[in-house]
Design a protein around this motif. Structure first.
Motif: not given
Length: 108
Positions: A70-74, A38-57
């Motif tokens: 993703v690898r941990a979930l797999a 459950s926490r991995l799924r939450d973490k995936l959402g958190e990390e995707v949101a951080e990626f979507l907000e990230a600048d190119e650098d």
């Protein structure tokens, strides 16, 4: 066991050591299987949101964080990185990838 916000968060394995090196004493526990998934799924959402907000650098680093989750979930599904890549390759062979940049707008 369902967790609620404010009851901690899943962190990388070395974070408690890093906190200790900074002079604090972390309070931690190891999640059981159900909570971990459950926490991995939450973490995936958190990390995707951080990626979507990230600048190119910072985007590559954030995308690497997504990949780590993703690898941990797999692994929780009993699939290692090589197996996951084979599944991806099979799907790409059947349906293609995204390199063509094709946008579908419907059918006539």
């Amino acid at each position: 066991m369902k967790h609620s916000i404010g009851q901690g968060k899943l962190v990388r394995d070395r974070i408690p050591q890093i906190i200790r090196e900074d002079g604090a004493e972390p309070v931690t526990y190891a999640a059981d299987g159900e909570e971990y998934r459950s926490r991995l799924r939450d973490k995936l959402g958190e990390e995707v949101a951080e990626f979507l907000e990230a600048d190119e650098d910072s985007a590559p680093e954030e995308l690497a964080d997504v990949l780590e989750v993703v690898r941990a979930l797999a692994a929780e599904l009993g699939v290692d990185a090589d197996q996951l890549e084979k599944i991806r390759e099979t799907k790409a062979g059947e349906r293609g990838g995204f390199s063509g940049r094709i946008v579908w707008t419907g059918n006539r």
